[in-house]
Design an enzyme around this catalytic site. Structure first.
Site, PDB file in Angstrom:
ATOM      1  N   LYS A  50      -0.584  -6.107   1.667  1.00  0.00           N
ATOM      2  CA  LYS A  50      -0.591  -5.617   0.279  1.00  0.00           C
ATOM      3  C   LYS A  50       0.813  -5.324  -0.255  1.00  0.00           C
ATOM      4  CE  LYS A  50      -3.826  -6.001  -1.183  1.00  0.00           C
ATOM      5  NZ  LYS A  50      -4.350  -7.359  -1.529  1.00  0.00           N
ATOM      6  N   SER A  51       1.746  -6.190   0.131  1.00  0.00           N
ATOM      7  CA  SER A  51       3.142  -5.986  -0.283  1.00  0.00           C
ATOM      8  C   SER A  51       3.714  -7.161  -1.052  1.00  0.00           C
ATOM      9  CB  SER A  51       4.008  -5.705   0.954  1.00  0.00           C
ATOM     10  OG  SER A  51       3.564  -4.558   1.634  1.00  0.00           O
ATOM     11  N   THR A  66       1.091 -13.003  -1.041  1.00  0.00           N
ATOM     12  CA  THR A  66       0.605 -14.189  -1.754  1.00  0.00           C
ATOM     13  C   THR A  66       1.551 -14.537  -2.897  1.00  0.00           C
ATOM     14  OG1 THR A  66      -1.646 -13.524  -1.197  1.00  0.00           O
ATOM     15  CG2 THR A  66      -1.412 -15.185  -2.916  1.00  0.00           C
ATOM     16  N   THR A 119       2.829 -14.175   7.963  1.00  0.00           N
ATOM     17  CA  THR A 119       2.415 -13.219   8.992  1.00  0.00           C
ATOM     18  C   THR A 119       2.486 -11.792   8.457  1.00  0.00           C
ATOM     19  OG1 THR A 119       2.714 -12.505  11.280  1.00  0.00           O
ATOM     20  CG2 THR A 119       4.718 -12.876  10.031  1.00  0.00           C
ATOM     21  N   HIS A 120       1.635 -10.934   9.036  1.00  0.00           N
ATOM     22  CA  HIS A 120       1.740  -9.485   8.803  1.00  0.00           C
ATOM     23  C   HIS A 120       2.161  -8.768  10.085  1.00  0.00           C
ATOM     24  CE1 HIS A 120       0.165  -9.668   4.817  1.00  0.00           C
ATOM     25  NE2 HIS A 120      -1.090  -9.887   5.133  1.00  0.00           N
ATOM     26  N   ARG A 136       7.210  -3.197   0.155  1.00  0.00           N
ATOM     27  CA  ARG A 136       6.734  -2.494  -1.041  1.00  0.00           C
ATOM     28  C   ARG A 136       6.627  -1.005  -0.719  1.00  0.00           C
ATOM     29  NH1 ARG A 136       0.795  -3.701  -3.876  1.00  0.00           N
ATOM     30  NH2 ARG A 136       1.255  -2.807  -5.937  1.00  0.00           N
ATOM     31  N   SER A 182      -3.366   0.171  -2.595  1.00  0.00           N
ATOM     32  CA  SER A 182      -3.836  -1.214  -2.618  1.00  0.00           C
ATOM     33  C   SER A 182      -4.608  -1.548  -1.344  1.00  0.00           C
ATOM     34  CB  SER A 182      -2.634  -2.157  -2.773  1.00  0.00           C
ATOM     35  OG  SER A 182      -3.065  -3.482  -2.931  1.00  0.00           O
ATOM     36  N   SER A 221       3.506 -15.102 -12.461  1.00  0.00           N
ATOM     37  CA  SER A 221       3.251 -13.773 -13.037  1.00  0.00           C
ATOM     38  C   SER A 221       1.863 -13.326 -12.587  1.00  0.00           C
ATOM     39  CB  SER A 221       3.307 -13.828 -14.566  1.00  0.00           C
ATOM     40  OG  SER A 221       2.222 -14.623 -15.053  1.00  0.00           O
ATOM     41  N   PHE A 222       1.613 -12.023 -12.610  1.00  0.00           N
ATOM     42  CA  PHE A 222       0.301 -11.514 -12.168  1.00  0.00           C
ATOM     43  C   PHE A 222      -0.814 -12.103 -13.015  1.00  0.00           C
ATOM     44  CE2 PHE A 222      -3.258  -8.584 -12.203  1.00  0.00           C
ATOM     45  CZ  PHE A 222      -3.484  -8.425 -10.842  1.00  0.00           C
ATOM     46  N   GLU A 249      -0.999 -14.997 -14.613  1.00  0.00           N
ATOM     47  CA  GLU A 249      -1.279 -16.403 -14.287  1.00  0.00           C
ATOM     48  C   GLU A 249      -1.905 -16.547 -12.900  1.00  0.00           C
ATOM     49  OE1 GLU A 249      -0.935 -19.243 -16.277  1.00  0.00           O
ATOM     50  OE2 GLU A 249      -0.739 -17.676 -17.801  1.00  0.00           O
ATOM     51  N   LYS A 304      -4.204  -5.089  -9.438  1.00  0.00           N
ATOM     52  CA  LYS A 304      -3.378  -4.658 -10.579  1.00  0.00           C
ATOM     53  C   LYS A 304      -1.979  -5.271 -10.552  1.00  0.00           C
ATOM     54  CE  LYS A 304      -5.530  -0.209 -11.703  1.00  0.00           C
ATOM     55  NZ  LYS A 304      -5.266   1.243 -11.901  1.00  0.00           N
TER      56      LYS A 304
END
Length: 276
Positions: free
Chosen positions: A29-30, A33, A88-89, A111, A119, A209-210, A212, A239
């Site tokens: 969640k940082s 993607t 990878t995480h 983040r 998130s 952009s978020f 799109e 968000k």
């Protein structure tokens, strides 16, 4: 570690990176993607038709991923043309040694912890690889203690920060990307030794952009089975802002978190912005 991911870890650990592979690493969640889509567009020179051929999790396979009925990360990577881009995480101490031994380029995105916690809480509810998160208050305690998937956020961001000077690692911040995406795309292109074409930078910034990306089925994970992700509970792209933690934390939770944060981050020069 997520149960299914742990089951394929032996295979992950033995993974042999190609020297020209590019690793995209983040704590969950940082902005994983987001930066993956940016990088794929850079490699494909902004040609949208090429980016739309496959979902992002095929274009940038997830190294340690596994879930019943879906191809596992090591399986996808065995078939992928090399060199390739890999997500990878994993915290640095669990990363397959070959990435650092082969001197692969790595892009890490960090983040701020408060937004990640919020998130991650909603992601826990919709992504069925996770156990039930409990209440927000319960989840926040687990997050601070590192009792969540991929462990401690504190150890993760510090671990990657501590090795960035010794390896080819570009360490980026989600908040910087939100503040000036074009500037961060320039940094990525320079790191990848790609010509910084201003028209291409503007095109990539627009399409990543978020707004799109959240409407793009090749980026927003809406085409995965509901047994894996249930978007009716919470969308994968929820968000995409900096500072949303203010809508979730109580005053008491924020004070408690800040106290714990100071203790966990003591001695590091790594600093985050919790709003922009």
């Amino acid at each position: 570690m997520i149960k299914y991911f742990a089951e394929v870890y032996d295979e992950v650990e033995r993974f042999q990176a190609h020297p020209d592979d590019l690793l995209i690493s983040t704590y969950p969640k940082s902005g994983t993607t987001w930066v993956s889509e940016i990088i794929d567009m850079i490699y494909k020179e902004g040609i949208l038709e090429k980016c739309a051929l496959e979902p992002i999790y095929v274009r940038v396979p997830f190294l340690e991923f596994a879930f019943p009925g879906l191809p596992a990360g090591p399986e996808l990577l065995r078939e992928a043309p090399r060199p390739c881009r890999i997500k990878t995480h994993l915290p640095v101490h669990l990363l397959p040694k070959s990435f650092l031994e082969k001197n692969c380029k790595i892009i890490y995105v960090a983040r701020n912890a408060k937004d990640v916690a919020v998130s991650f809480y909603y992601f826990y509810q919709m992504a069925k690889v996770h156990p039930e998160p409990g209440t927000w208050e319960e989840f926040l305690e687990k997050f601070m203690d590192g009792n969540v998937s991929f462990g401690s956020w504190y150890d993760h961001v510090k671990g990657w920060w501590d090795i960035k000077e010794k390896h080819r690692i570009l360490y980026l911040f989600y908040e910087d990307m939100k503040e000036d995406l074009e500037q961060e795309i320039r940094k990525i292109m320079e790191f990848l030794e790609r010509p910084a074409d201003e028209n291409l930078i503007k095109k990539i910034a627009y399409h990543t952009s978020f707004k799109e990306m959240s409407q793009n089925p090749m980026a927003n994970y809406t085409n995965v089975p509901i047994s894996f992700m249930d978007h009716t509970i919470s969308p994968f792209m929820r968000k995409g802002v900096a500072g949303d933690w203010k809508n979730q934390f109580t005053v008491a939770q924020n004070e408690h978190f800040d106290e714990n944060y100071k203790m966990q981050m003591k001695g590091t020069r790594l600093q985050f912005r919790t709003e922009i």
